[in-house]
Design a protein around this motif. Structure first.
Motif: not given
Lengths: 325, 325
Positions: A220-233
């Protein structure tokens, strides 16, 4: 892993002016996150590590003192404190190779992860135009690419997975079953993408598309969020089965519930940022810190233009990209 | 810091077929690099950690056996092995905040480093157009920006240091004395840029320009090489006091002498790569693996166009960028 330096537990209960060290704050951050302090302390005692304490501790042994007693008069840990403790910790200690690459036309990030011991590797979200670069790096680092996985069926670029299968023999493509796209392996919530001693846990995070997945490293140290969660978006929700309410739930239930120090690596960034953390996005994301009702209004008023390449990208991505035949 | 997992020292002296784990290889890599094995082992013993050994060790206690005895019949560590051990190790264990940012027009990387405890921060190679983004991140992370430092007087973009001084009160600009540019602080070979418990060591690496500096983190885990060493490349040497022979010597004497696991963070990358290592560049850099004579010929035949913004960028950068007054 808990820091093994004994000074990490120098709690200085009585301090008023002196700022806490990052390690001290981290201890409290862990406590605040609901981790059982006693269990952690017990394991430390088992390691024969010395505890150093300072000042008057009101008759309570500092290492058994519930965190909330002292937490009230101590500054809350900021996300930079949290970040420092966790950033790439697994990489240093567990033998994970990790690289982030950028494709400038669609501003897409591709990630390479591998186990140093077995040399087994995974690519996340490779882009067609950068297949040569990615395959070259895999070769230079002496890795064996098992999988090329997409977080979802992209609309802004053609995936590199199809061509990678041709360029790197043995590589298999992965996408979620719910995406409706073809791939060698289709996955669902809870499935694991294993490479050596590591695995990526697939979490279904629909909303941008039906088939969006977030890949979370086993610790659980890294999450590759795709387009679900972007940086501040976050990804848009106005086409390809998009749903603002589903996206809001996905992020809050599947990503924001990860540890606050979990690093967020998105599929895109358009401002040159390379990473964030769960803590940062929980506190600072201008859309997802709002209520669901406000979020839905924000998302319905974005008025974004149609992606330039959607009419070629989506059909190609539904069959895992260009097959190279 | 040495891994504290006792299994990390399971050396398996007698193994022939079974591949080494990354930890085992790392142990030998450290030995080969001249690190005193005995001292490391001694500190481990002091921590009361158990040693596990396997097989016949020819009468020599494995933890006191000189590394060269077994090293001869073991595979050399590859760069991916080396990478895994060191990548961000300092960050996790010592409280360093680290962020890499990208500016797409000139393909420039800006780096933010900070001490979590003191909150003191440094920006390396900020770009004028991204000052707002960088200052915002500094604020969001609760940092106190002490310095904005340039690796050299850039020709392709205007530095953000001048404007940062206005936007972030207390921030001071830094550049090398040999650059001929003005700044609040001019530095020379061996000077230190201190922030909290960390410092960047300034190494003069001229060749791209007279005043090029490489900033090396105090533990030698990270090197910010500016335009002296790029990923699989290097800065051009055909203007601004450029000299291919000086650049060749700089890289070989000041950067390639760093530990092989030292991460290379350059000022630019034009292919979407974000990092490399000293080991990788020593082995794979297509220019700098050649002889000096070959390197000089390569550099004199690049026939690169004049940088688009050189006539505005260099004069501005000689006074530390736009002053914002």
């Amino acid at each position: 892993m808990w820091p093994t330096d004994p000074t990490a537990l120098e709690l200085n209960i009585n301090q008023k002016e002196r700022p806490l060290s990052w390690k001290q704050q981290t201890f409290l951050a862990d406590s605040a996150m609901g981790a059982p302090v006693y269990r952690r302390v017990k394991s430390l005692l088992a390691c024969n590590l010395a505890f150093r304490t300072a000042g008057n501790h009101n008759g309570i042994k500092p290492w058994l003192k519930p965190a909330f007693i002292s937490k009230q008069r101590l500054p809350l840990p900021s996300q930079s404190t949290v970040l420092a403790r966790s950033y790439c910790q697994h990489t240093a200690q567990k033998g994970l190779v990790f690289r982030q690459m950028f494709e400038p036309i669609s501003s897409t990030y591709t990630y390479l992860l591998a186990d140093c011991e077995t040399r087994e590797a995974v690519l996340i979200d490779p882009v067609l135009e950068e297949v040569e670069r990615d395959a070259k790096l895999v070769k230079e680092l002496g890795l064996r690419l098992l999988y090329a996985a997409n977080t979802h069926c992209h609309a802004d670029h053609i995936t590199g997975t199809g061509l990678l299968k041709k360029v790197v023999p043995g590589c298999r493509s992965i996408i979620s079953k719910d995406s409706g796209a073809k791939a060698d392996i289709t996955i669902q919530e809870g499935d694991r993408i294993e490479f050596g001693r590591f695995h990526l846990e697939a979490r279904a995070t629909p909303g941008h598309t039906d088939g969006c997945m977030t890949f979370v490293l086993n610790d659980h140290s890294l999450a590759f969020t795709g387009d679900a969660l972007l940086i501040r978006g976050c990804g848009r929700t106005d086409f390809q089965q998009g749903s603002a309410t589903r996206l809001y739930k996905s992020v809050h239930e599947k990503i924001f519930t990860l540890p606050e120090w979990c690093i967020v690596y998105p599929a895109h960034d358009y401002k040159g940022m390379t990473m964030s953390t769960v803590d940062e996005e929980r506190r600072l994301n201008p859309r997802l810190t709002k209520s669901m009702e406000e979020f839905v209004i924000i998302m319905s008023n974005l008025n974004l233009p149609k992606p330039t390449h959607i009419d070629t990208a989506v059909p190609a991505n539904l069959v895992c990209g260009i097959q190279g035949d």
